[in-house]
Scaffold this active site. Structure first.
Site, PDB file in Angstrom:
ATOM      1  N   SER A 130     -51.071  39.511  -5.143  1.00 48.25           N
ATOM      2  CA  SER A 130     -50.105  39.774  -5.829  1.00 48.25           C
ATOM      3  C   SER A 130     -50.068  41.225  -5.860  1.00 48.25           C
ATOM      4  CB  SER A 130     -50.797  39.204  -7.920  1.00 48.25           C
ATOM      5  OG  SER A 130     -50.044  40.200  -8.208  1.00 48.25           O
ATOM      6  N   ASP A 189     -46.846  31.975  -8.992  1.00 46.68           N
ATOM      7  CA  ASP A 189     -45.771  32.339  -8.882  1.00 46.68           C
ATOM      8  C   ASP A 189     -45.240  31.837 -10.365  1.00 46.68           C
ATOM      9  OD1 ASP A 189     -43.030  33.945  -8.310  1.00 46.68           O
ATOM     10  OD2 ASP A 189     -42.148  31.370  -8.377  1.00 46.68           O
ATOM     11  N   ASP A 222     -44.104  37.434 -23.169  1.00 45.34           N
ATOM     12  CA  ASP A 222     -45.428  37.367 -24.058  1.00 45.34           C
ATOM     13  C   ASP A 222     -44.714  37.562 -25.797  1.00 45.34           C
ATOM     14  OD1 ASP A 222     -47.059  36.042 -22.496  1.00 45.34           O
ATOM     15  OD2 ASP A 222     -48.697  38.138 -22.520  1.00 45.34           O
TER      16      ASP A 222
HETATM   17  P1  IMP Z   1     -43.810  36.803 -10.195  1.00 43.28           P
HETATM   18  O1  IMP Z   1     -44.573  37.863 -10.065  1.00 43.28           O
HETATM   19  O2  IMP Z   1     -41.921  36.580  -9.568  1.00 43.28           O
HETATM   20  O3  IMP Z   1     -44.268  35.527 -10.817  1.00 43.28           O
HETATM   21  O4  IMP Z   1     -42.873  36.710 -11.651  1.00 43.28           O
HETATM   22  C1  IMP Z   1     -43.285  36.515 -12.643  1.00 43.28           C
HETATM   23  C2  IMP Z   1     -42.713  37.651 -14.066  1.00 43.28           C
HETATM   24  O5  IMP Z   1     -42.541  35.820 -14.971  1.00 43.28           O
HETATM   25  C3  IMP Z   1     -43.492  37.958 -14.839  1.00 43.28           C
HETATM   26  O6  IMP Z   1     -43.074  39.387 -13.841  1.00 43.28           O
HETATM   27  C4  IMP Z   1     -43.219  37.404 -16.041  1.00 43.28           C
HETATM   28  O7  IMP Z   1     -41.871  38.710 -16.455  1.00 43.28           O
HETATM   29  C5  IMP Z   1     -43.037  36.642 -16.089  1.00 43.28           C
HETATM   30  N1  IMP Z   1     -44.504  35.855 -16.816  1.00 43.28           N
HETATM   31  C6  IMP Z   1     -45.119  35.303 -15.710  1.00 43.28           C
HETATM   32  N2  IMP Z   1     -46.293  34.637 -16.606  1.00 43.28           N
HETATM   33  C7  IMP Z   1     -45.877  35.382 -17.658  1.00 43.28           C
HETATM   34  C8  IMP Z   1     -47.015  35.721 -18.956  1.00 43.28           C
HETATM   35  O8  IMP Z   1     -48.135  34.930 -18.683  1.00 43.28           O
HETATM   36  N3  IMP Z   1     -46.957  36.087 -19.863  1.00 43.28           N
HETATM   37  C9  IMP Z   1     -45.908  37.527 -20.072  1.00 43.28           C
HETATM   38  N4  IMP Z   1     -44.539  37.462 -18.593  1.00 43.28           N
HETATM   39  C10 IMP Z   1     -45.186  36.382 -17.893  1.00 43.28           C
END
Ligand code: IMP
Length: 212
Positions: free
Chosen positions: A15, A76, A165
């Protein structure tokens, strides 16, 4: 195909999101891995072209495992609002735009909920979803999904955590994730049920790949 155990050693967290890497490093701490992030290794960030959390997690984990030659763990995740047909879902990061403006993304959700007159707690159901993929350089993969259900609240509350959050209040709690310190948000130890989506997925991962 049987589950494969992960033996202690170097592990890549696939990540480039600092908030996420910090959370995963916290969750991995008890298990004694030497954790390096994809950005520490200068690995390119693959485009998330999948249409599900599973596809996107696998795409990131496999890219990092192939590039590093090490087992790699990707997450993800996203925020799903039932009344918006699961949006923003896999597009959660993208709704915040190039400036990662989550105040704007949270406002967008609230405006859409208002435009369909979603006012009661039943009409404002939301959940966080996290899918973890562990990929080995030989192509073996393991996938784990965690979810946490709750209510989309307005106005946003709390300054801890990240992303959405401040507008998510998990069922059975009176604080949003934004108002909880990380220990409470994850609520995880080896023997107690986890609270956050990521900790729930992580607990499955730990039970399957790390213990015994
Ligand atoms: P990814 O990096 O494509 O998995 O995008 C995940 C996105 O989902 C993050 O940028 C946040 O906007 C949202 N997200 C995922 N997990 C959390 C969390 O634990 N708290 C708040 N937002 C979250």
């Amino acid at each position: 195909m049987g589950h494969r155990k992960l033996t202690p050693g170097k592990l890549v967290v696939a990540s480039h999101n600092k908030g996420k890497v910090r959370e995963i490093v916290d969750l991995l701490r008890p298990f004694g891995f030497e954790v390096v992030s994809a950005s520490d290794l200068g690995l390119p960030e693959p485009e998330e072209t999948g249409l599900t959390f599973e596809e996107n997690a696998a795409l990131k984990a496999v890219a990092a495992a192939n590039a590093s030659g090490l087992p790699s763990l990707a997450d993800d995740s996203g925020f799903c609002v039932a009344a918006l047909n699961g949006d923003p879902g896999i597009y959660s990061a993208r709704w915040a735009g190039p400036d990662k403006d989550f105040a704007m993304a949270m406002r967008t959700i609230e405006e859409k909920l208002r435009s369909i007159k979603a006012e009661t707690p039943e009409q404002r159901r939301g959940s966080f979803v996290a899918v973890l993929c562990l990929a080995w350089p030989d192509g073996h993969q393991e996938l784990f999904r965690g979810e946490v259900e709750g209510e989309v609240v307005w106005p946003p509350r709390g300054t801890q955590g990240f992303g959405y959050d401040p507008i998510f209040q998990p069922d059975g709690h009176d604080r949003t994730f934004g108002e909880m310190p990380s220990e409470d948000k994850h609520g995880w130890s080896i023997d107690t049920p986890a609270l956050s989506h990521r900790a729930r997925a992580f607990q499955l991962f730990a039970k399957t790949c790390l213990e015994g």
